[in-house]
Design an enzyme around this catalytic site. Sequence first.
Site, mmCIF file in Angstrom:
data_model
loop_
_atom_site.group_PDB
_atom_site.id
_atom_site.type_symbol
_atom_site.label_atom_id
_atom_site.label_comp_id
_atom_site.label_asym_id
_atom_site.label_seq_id
_atom_site.Cartn_x
_atom_site.Cartn_y
_atom_site.Cartn_z
ATOM 1 N N GLN A 1 0.984 -0.792 -0.251
ATOM 2 C CA GLN A 1 0.302 -0.214 0.056
ATOM 3 C C GLN A 1 1.008 1.070 -0.224
ATOM 4 O O GLN A 1 2.310 1.258 0.999
ATOM 5 C CB GLN A 1 -0.851 -0.182 1.455
ATOM 6 C CG GLN A 1 -2.049 0.980 1.012
ATOM 7 C CD GLN A 1 -3.291 0.253 2.388
ATOM 8 O OE1 GLN A 1 -3.552 -0.567 2.291
ATOM 9 N NE2 GLN A 1 -4.212 1.222 2.245
ATOM 10 N N SER B 1 3.834 -5.671 2.599
ATOM 11 C CA SER B 1 2.969 -5.966 3.415
ATOM 12 C C SER B 1 1.876 -6.589 2.956
ATOM 13 O O SER B 1 2.461 -7.881 2.689
ATOM 14 C CB SER B 1 2.521 -4.801 3.772
ATOM 15 O OG SER B 1 1.066 -4.143 4.749
ATOM 16 N N LEU B 2 1.161 -5.843 1.706
ATOM 17 C CA LEU B 2 -0.019 -6.589 1.022
ATOM 18 C C LEU B 2 1.058 -7.123 -0.304
ATOM 19 O O LEU B 2 0.379 -8.340 -0.654
ATOM 20 C CB LEU B 2 -0.686 -5.219 0.458
ATOM 21 C CG LEU B 2 -1.275 -5.912 -1.210
ATOM 22 C CD1 LEU B 2 -2.692 -6.457 -0.569
ATOM 23 C CD2 LEU B 2 -1.947 -4.099 -1.741
ATOM 24 N N ARG C 1 -9.134 -9.571 2.626
ATOM 25 C CA ARG C 1 -8.301 -8.250 3.674
ATOM 26 C C ARG C 1 -8.489 -7.241 3.168
ATOM 27 O O ARG C 1 -8.137 -6.292 4.455
ATOM 28 C CB ARG C 1 -6.729 -9.018 3.112
ATOM 29 C CG ARG C 1 -5.559 -8.335 3.891
ATOM 30 C CD ARG C 1 -3.989 -8.556 3.455
ATOM 31 N NE ARG C 1 -2.621 -8.095 4.257
ATOM 32 C CZ ARG C 1 -2.897 -6.468 3.863
ATOM 33 N NH1 ARG C 1 -3.146 -6.800 3.210
ATOM 34 N NH2 ARG C 1 -1.374 -6.669 4.740
ATOM 35 N N HIS D 1 -0.830 -3.526 10.783
ATOM 36 C CA HIS D 1 0.775 -4.086 11.090
ATOM 37 C C HIS D 1 1.035 -3.939 12.636
ATOM 38 O O HIS D 1 1.661 -3.249 13.192
ATOM 39 C CB HIS D 1 2.199 -3.550 10.559
ATOM 40 C CG HIS D 1 1.886 -4.479 9.076
ATOM 41 N ND1 HIS D 1 1.658 -5.278 9.081
ATOM 42 C CD2 HIS D 1 2.189 -3.954 7.746
ATOM 43 C CE1 HIS D 1 1.903 -6.206 8.277
ATOM 44 N NE2 HIS D 1 1.682 -5.054 7.033
ATOM 45 N N GLN E 1 0.334 -11.678 9.713
ATOM 46 C CA GLN E 1 0.898 -10.347 9.078
ATOM 47 C C GLN E 1 0.579 -9.121 9.327
ATOM 48 O O GLN E 1 1.164 -8.500 10.158
ATOM 49 C CB GLN E 1 1.290 -11.009 7.407
ATOM 50 C CG GLN E 1 1.866 -10.455 7.161
ATOM 51 C CD GLN E 1 0.985 -9.714 5.183
ATOM 52 O OE1 GLN E 1 0.333 -9.366 5.231
ATOM 53 N NE2 GLN E 1 1.566 -9.647 5.157
#
Length: 290
Positions: A9, A88-89, A109, A191, A240
């Site tokens: 992102q 991340s993503l 998600r 996160h 995650q």
Amino acid sequence: MKAFVFPGQGAQFVGMGKDMYDSNPEAKAMFEKANEILGFRITDLMFEGTDEDLKQTKVTQPAIFLHSTILAKVMGDKFAPEMVAGHSLGEFSALVAAGALSFKLVSKRAMAMQKACELEPSTMAAIIGLDDEKVEEVCNKIDEIVVPANYNTVGQLVISGSVAGIDQAIEQLKELGAKRAMKLPVGGAFHSPLMEPARVELEKAINETNIENPVCPVYQNVTAAGERDPKAIKENLKKQLTAPVKWTQTVKNMIADGASSFTEVGPGKALQGMVKKVDRKMPVESATAE
């Protein structure tokens, strides 16, 4: 060994993917299939929307994911990874490109995180020019939720938490000599413990998702280690959303395990810069001119 890395992102921009849609029939078909699965025309927002449209987590995540995975597909033989990772993503994009995962989990998600973002005002901030340990110490002392979220590269750590906590941390870290301490244009505290509602919801979806053996090791955010076992991949994915992204450690481990070049697959060029800061001599490139 060729390493392919996938952005997360923040890499989005208006017009992303339009060149592939217009010039490649296979890409166009995949974009249209995604519109059908999502139940709205995400391509309209990607190609002609506003920056505000693309900042919505429920839009941002599938948009970046689609750009990345469709690009990997249309690369054909040029996409022959011997190791992959995603920020991340981007970890989900890496798993799909490596043949381990399907698209629908990413949509779930994004929606789960969107809902978590709306529960409490929260944000993230990039801290540049301080040792990780100093940033961690400040986070630990603040009487609000503030945690290290993304270990991006040497001297760059992103923190995540409540708006009040991030404001306090920025002020204290500037006093300690941070070169830059600035909020990021994101919709929530990714996160961090504030993503716990999303983690619970996503865990249910992950448990119902079949994960195949990837074609190569996937270096996961939670451990920074290469993984091929579907059971281990699942367990790491469950953690995650609330655990930090160990990106610096991931790049170092990929290099130690034999990576000889890195290719960023997806919008933007952020990961190329991060890799270069870990190893200036490492060859890095983008899979797209965008």
